[in-house]
Design a protein around this motif. Structure first.
Motif, PDB file in Angstrom:
ATOM      1  N   VAL A 133      -0.299   3.542   7.338  1.00 21.94           N
ATOM      2  CA  VAL A 133      -1.091   2.318   7.510  1.00 21.94           C
ATOM      3  C   VAL A 133      -1.969   2.442   8.757  1.00 21.94           C
ATOM      4  O   VAL A 133      -3.156   2.085   8.750  1.00 21.94           O
ATOM      5  N   ARG A 134      -1.412   2.981   9.814  1.00 25.74           N
ATOM      6  CA  ARG A 134      -2.177   3.175  11.051  1.00 25.74           C
ATOM      7  C   ARG A 134      -3.407   4.052  10.802  1.00 25.74           C
ATOM      8  O   ARG A 134      -4.516   3.757  11.271  1.00 25.74           O
ATOM      9  N   ARG A 135      -3.205   5.120  10.051  1.00 30.03           N
ATOM     10  CA  ARG A 135      -4.330   6.021   9.762  1.00 30.03           C
ATOM     11  C   ARG A 135      -5.390   5.330   8.904  1.00 30.03           C
ATOM     12  O   ARG A 135      -6.592   5.512   9.120  1.00 30.03           O
ATOM     13  N   MET A 136      -4.955   4.534   7.945  1.00 30.96           N
ATOM     14  CA  MET A 136      -5.941   3.774   7.148  1.00 30.96           C
ATOM     15  C   MET A 136      -6.703   2.828   8.073  1.00 30.96           C
ATOM     16  O   MET A 136      -7.909   2.619   7.904  1.00 30.96           O
ATOM     17  N   GLY A 137      -6.012   2.282   9.064  1.00 30.51           N
ATOM     18  CA  GLY A 137      -6.653   1.386  10.027  1.00 30.51           C
ATOM     19  C   GLY A 137      -7.710   2.080  10.864  1.00 30.51           C
ATOM     20  O   GLY A 137      -8.627   1.445  11.403  1.00 30.51           O
TER      21      GLY A 137
ATOM     22  N   VAL B 135       3.613   6.134  -1.316  1.00 33.74           N
ATOM     23  CA  VAL B 135       2.452   5.529  -1.991  1.00 33.74           C
ATOM     24  C   VAL B 135       1.749   4.605  -1.012  1.00 33.74           C
ATOM     25  O   VAL B 135       2.391   4.032  -0.137  1.00 33.74           O
ATOM     26  N   ALA B 136       0.432   4.496  -1.162  1.00 31.18           N
ATOM     27  CA  ALA B 136      -0.321   3.614  -0.266  1.00 31.18           C
ATOM     28  C   ALA B 136      -1.469   2.969  -1.021  1.00 31.18           C
ATOM     29  O   ALA B 136      -1.992   3.526  -1.991  1.00 31.18           O
ATOM     30  N   MET B 137      -1.839   1.771  -0.595  1.00 35.22           N
ATOM     31  CA  MET B 137      -3.025   1.092  -1.119  1.00 35.22           C
ATOM     32  C   MET B 137      -3.694   0.389   0.045  1.00 35.22           C
ATOM     33  O   MET B 137      -3.004  -0.142   0.928  1.00 35.22           O
TER      34      MET B 137
ATOM     35  N   GLY C 266      10.494   2.780   5.593  1.00 34.82           N
ATOM     36  CA  GLY C 266      10.498   2.534   4.154  1.00 34.82           C
ATOM     37  C   GLY C 266       9.274   1.791   3.660  1.00 34.82           C
ATOM     38  O   GLY C 266       8.903   1.904   2.485  1.00 34.82           O
ATOM     39  N   PHE C 267       8.633   1.030   4.539  1.00 39.65           N
ATOM     40  CA  PHE C 267       7.514   0.179   4.125  1.00 39.65           C
ATOM     41  C   PHE C 267       6.740  -0.283   5.355  1.00 39.65           C
ATOM     42  O   PHE C 267       7.272  -0.316   6.465  1.00 39.65           O
ATOM     43  N   TYR C 268       5.487  -0.651   5.145  1.00 39.26           N
ATOM     44  CA  TYR C 268       4.700  -1.354   6.158  1.00 39.26           C
ATOM     45  C   TYR C 268       3.441  -1.862   5.481  1.00 39.26           C
ATOM     46  O   TYR C 268       2.912  -1.195   4.585  1.00 39.26           O
ATOM     47  N   VAL C 269       2.979  -3.028   5.866  1.00 43.75           N
ATOM     48  CA  VAL C 269       1.741  -3.539   5.279  1.00 43.75           C
ATOM     49  C   VAL C 269       1.056  -4.500   6.241  1.00 43.75           C
ATOM     50  O   VAL C 269       1.706  -5.263   6.961  1.00 43.75           O
ATOM     51  N   ASP C 270      -0.257  -4.397   6.276  1.00 45.67           N
ATOM     52  CA  ASP C 270      -1.095  -5.273   7.089  1.00 45.67           C
ATOM     53  C   ASP C 270      -2.300  -5.621   6.213  1.00 45.67           C
ATOM     54  O   ASP C 270      -3.086  -4.735   5.859  1.00 45.67           O
ATOM     55  N   SER C 271      -2.434  -6.894   5.857  1.00 44.97           N
ATOM     56  CA  SER C 271      -3.488  -7.290   4.899  1.00 44.97           C
ATOM     57  C   SER C 271      -4.884  -6.925   5.373  1.00 44.97           C
ATOM     58  O   SER C 271      -5.808  -6.818   4.569  1.00 44.97           O
ATOM     59  N   GLU C 272      -5.062  -6.738   6.683  1.00 47.14           N
ATOM     60  CA  GLU C 272      -6.393  -6.368   7.181  1.00 47.14           C
ATOM     61  C   GLU C 272      -6.646  -4.868   7.059  1.00 47.14           C
ATOM     62  O   GLU C 272      -7.745  -4.400   7.351  1.00 47.14           O
ATOM     63  N   ILE C 273      -5.609  -4.099   6.672  1.00 48.07           N
ATOM     64  CA  ILE C 273      -5.742  -2.649   6.561  1.00 48.07           C
ATOM     65  C   ILE C 273      -5.282  -2.157   5.188  1.00 48.07           C
ATOM     66  O   ILE C 273      -6.063  -1.673   4.382  1.00 48.07           O
ATOM     67  N   GLY C 274      -3.967  -2.262   4.946  1.00 54.49           N
ATOM     68  CA  GLY C 274      -3.379  -1.758   3.712  1.00 54.49           C
ATOM     69  C   GLY C 274      -1.886  -1.649   3.877  1.00 54.49           C
ATOM     70  O   GLY C 274      -1.337  -2.085   4.895  1.00 54.49           O
ATOM     71  N   GLY C 275      -1.228  -1.051   2.873  1.00 54.35           N
ATOM     72  CA  GLY C 275       0.228  -0.937   2.931  1.00 54.35           C
ATOM     73  C   GLY C 275       0.696   0.410   2.428  1.00 54.35           C
ATOM     74  O   GLY C 275      -0.045   1.120   1.740  1.00 54.35           O
ATOM     75  N   ALA C 276       1.952   0.763   2.766  1.00 54.92           N
ATOM     76  CA  ALA C 276       2.551   2.006   2.295  1.00 54.92           C
ATOM     77  C   ALA C 276       4.036   1.785   2.082  1.00 54.92           C
ATOM     78  O   ALA C 276       4.643   0.929   2.725  1.00 54.92           O
TER      79      ALA C 276
ATOM     80  N   HIS D 235      18.406   9.463  -5.099  1.00 54.01           N
ATOM     81  CA  HIS D 235      17.989   8.505  -4.074  1.00 54.01           C
ATOM     82  C   HIS D 235      16.566   8.025  -4.357  1.00 54.01           C
ATOM     83  O   HIS D 235      15.678   8.168  -3.538  1.00 54.01           O
ATOM     84  N   ASP D 236      16.384   7.419  -5.524  1.00 60.95           N
ATOM     85  CA  ASP D 236      15.040   6.993  -5.899  1.00 60.95           C
ATOM     86  C   ASP D 236      14.857   5.503  -5.644  1.00 60.95           C
ATOM     87  O   ASP D 236      15.316   4.664  -6.415  1.00 60.95           O
ATOM     88  N   THR D 237      14.139   5.202  -4.602  1.00 58.17           N
ATOM     89  CA  THR D 237      13.840   3.822  -4.246  1.00 58.17           C
ATOM     90  C   THR D 237      12.635   3.333  -5.020  1.00 58.17           C
ATOM     91  O   THR D 237      11.687   4.089  -5.242  1.00 58.17           O
ATOM     92  N   ILE D 238      12.649   2.047  -5.380  1.00 61.26           N
ATOM     93  CA  ILE D 238      11.408   1.440  -5.822  1.00 61.26           C
ATOM     94  C   ILE D 238      10.731   0.860  -4.585  1.00 61.26           C
ATOM     95  O   ILE D 238      11.310   0.072  -3.839  1.00 61.26           O
ATOM     96  N   GLY D 239       9.519   1.356  -4.337  1.00 54.18           N
ATOM     97  CA  GLY D 239       8.732   0.853  -3.218  1.00 54.18           C
ATOM     98  C   GLY D 239       7.381   0.434  -3.773  1.00 54.18           C
ATOM     99  O   GLY D 239       6.787   1.183  -4.562  1.00 54.18           O
ATOM    100  N   ALA D 240       6.885  -0.733  -3.419  1.00 57.03           N
ATOM    101  CA  ALA D 240       5.672  -1.242  -4.061  1.00 57.03           C
ATOM    102  C   ALA D 240       4.770  -1.974  -3.074  1.00 57.03           C
ATOM    103  O   ALA D 240       5.244  -2.581  -2.114  1.00 57.03           O
ATOM    104  N   ILE D 241       3.483  -1.888  -3.352  1.00 52.95           N
ATOM    105  CA  ILE D 241       2.465  -2.594  -2.574  1.00 52.95           C
ATOM    106  C   ILE D 241       1.651  -3.445  -3.544  1.00 52.95           C
ATOM    107  O   ILE D 241       1.345  -2.989  -4.651  1.00 52.95           O
TER     108      ILE D 241
END
Lengths: 317, 317
Positions: free
Chosen positions: A218-222, A255-257, A189-199, A149-155
């Motif tokens: 993402v919330r924690r990065m925020g 993964v997160a950026m 599976g994913f979330y991203v906010d350009s003012e914070i970051g994504g995962a 069950h290996d998903t490709i997930g990318a930011i």
């Protein structure tokens, strides 16, 4: 200006190379993340994404995918789509719709067909052989059907400061028809906010969605945590909580950026990933859970890469 | 000991009465929330849930539903299931599976059939008439097809201190085939943790999932906010954010209850709901967004209820 991209698993690397080139050339975060994933979807030797992905128990390759625009929070997703080469591109097109932006099953496939997406039989000979072999093995009840069950997930983060996230997977090998995992689910599976970051996530979707882990990162990065802190704090306590409350926890890796191109990962298994930024050359790294809720990250070895290459192309007996 | 239940919309009230009786008699949170929703699923005059629900653009009633156990965090969900009377009961049964607990489309319907759930044609004569009427109206392009999307979302708290959450909906009227909303999506349509509390959503799923609002409300309660504070703080800033970033925000309303039976709601429209606890008799209330990111909640009037009753049973012309 800063740009960057991070994606799950060693298989992501060729896509990361492509996305890095695009981002360096000032292309958009959305174009880069879609292209990154398209590369993986096309490659027949990756058995959990796109062409060559392993089928459900009925022999049908059913795919889940999502796309999110971190500027507008627009999302598109598909679940259980089939016969479509680029599930993530269908998801991206759906993100332009205010209504009906998440489509599943026949409805998703219809949308892809009507909108001119490339249709093809996604079951390769290798995947069919693996499926037939597993059907035989399953006559021995001690074998668990769900081992892949290996998903490709990318930011991606563009020079202009926009971010995007996307996922694509054929889901659990031998899954039941219509099973949907975390990959098309916002916040899981994913979330991203350009003012914070994504995962983005990979692993056992059924457990990832119990914790909405991508949203939580993402919330924690925020709130000011670094991507690595956010990953560690979101993932390891949740693994503990799941073991205590649910009695077990599947495998998962995140993964997160952030908006500055800093990145982090967390995992409860051996986990490879690929990352490139305006200040770091593209590289494959390997992560393991470490002491006290932290993550150990090391460069991948040539030995590991050679063994991987051999493994994914080994004859199916 | 404390027990309680809260659910979205006036239509929930008969279900809330039933769940309150069960909880008073020390039945489980899971049984109570399932029964609450089953009552609504069976009632033919509610046009957005179960039997009598409005169909997709092809005339098929496709339903989304979910169930979550707040003790174990186990979840089950279905998306785009059809010909099944009790979608929420299928979701609840799926919550017992570690793998394949979210099923969509034909796969979901197969699971329901194989597991002995009651199948029936969910398209009532009234719903068929509304669909045919809307098809005619849509020849006038100024009419928007998507004017109904009222999910039943419910939270229960048992005397034993266990909590559960569940949702059920036929989704957007005239939706595209296979469209899935927030209702079966963890953290968006629902979330519950017996050690904290639970939340559930109704409204435009495509926008609710952009914010994982149910998860965010539960998380805020976990940090010590009251259910009302958590609802206000999760919903109103997100409405603002969505308008700024996405350019618009659909209608949505959230209900929440914590482990002590305290509750709250937030909404950006006129929103009715039903609540009962060990210290409050079952009642229907009406909420409106108020000044400074707060919510105004008032008792429903007999006049409102009479008009509602008349409206839902009015002849379809």
């Amino acid at each position: 200006m800063t740009w960057g991209t991070i994606a799950t698993w060693r298989m992501a690397h060729d896509g990361v190379l492509k996305a890095a080139e695009m981002l360096k050339n000032k292309e958009t975060a959305g174009d880069a993340v879609e292209s990154l994933i398209n590369v993986i979807e096309e490659y027949p030797y990756y058995k959990s994404v796109g062409y060559g992905g392993l089928p459900n128990e009925e022999g049908i390759v059913e795919m889940d995918a999502a796309f999110m625009d971190g500027d507008t929070l627009a999302q598109g997703a598909v679940g259980g789509i089939h016969n479509v080469l680029h599930a993530v591109s269908v998801a991206r097109k759906l993100s332009n719709e205010h209504y009906n932006s998440f489509r599943v099953g026949e409805g998703a496939t219809k949308y892809a067909t009507i909108n001119g997406f490339k249709m093809q039989n996604m079951l390769t000979d290798r995947a069919k052989k693996r499926w037939q072999k597993k059907l035989l093995e399953l006559k021995d009840e001690s074998v668990t059907p769900y081992d892949g069950h290996d998903t490709i997930g990318a930011i991606t983060l563009s020079e202009a400061g926009s971010m995007a996230a996307a996922t694509s997977t054929s889901g659990l090998f031998m899954k039941k028809a219509g099973r949907v995992g975390d990959s098309p689910l916002s916040g899981s599976g994913f979330y991203v906010d350009s003012e914070i970051g994504g995962a983005a996530a990979t692993g056992l979707g059924e457990d990832i969605m119990k914790g909405c882990i991508s949203y939580e990162i993402v919330r924690r990065m925020g709130e000011g945590e670094t991507p690595q802190e956010a990953c560690d704090h979101a993932v390891y306590p949740f693994v503990k909580k799941l073991k205590k409350r649910y009695g077990k926890a599947g495998e998962f890796s995140l993964v997160a950026m952030d908006k500055d191109g800093d990145w982090g990962v967390a995992t409860n298994v051996e986990f490879t990933f690929s990352v490139a930024t305006s200040t770091e050359d593209p590289q494959i790294l390997i992560a393991h859970p470490s002491a006290n809720g932290t993550t150990m990250i090391e460069p991948i070895t040539q030995e590991w890469l050679d063994a991987y290459e051999k493994r994914i192309k080994a004859p199916i007996e």
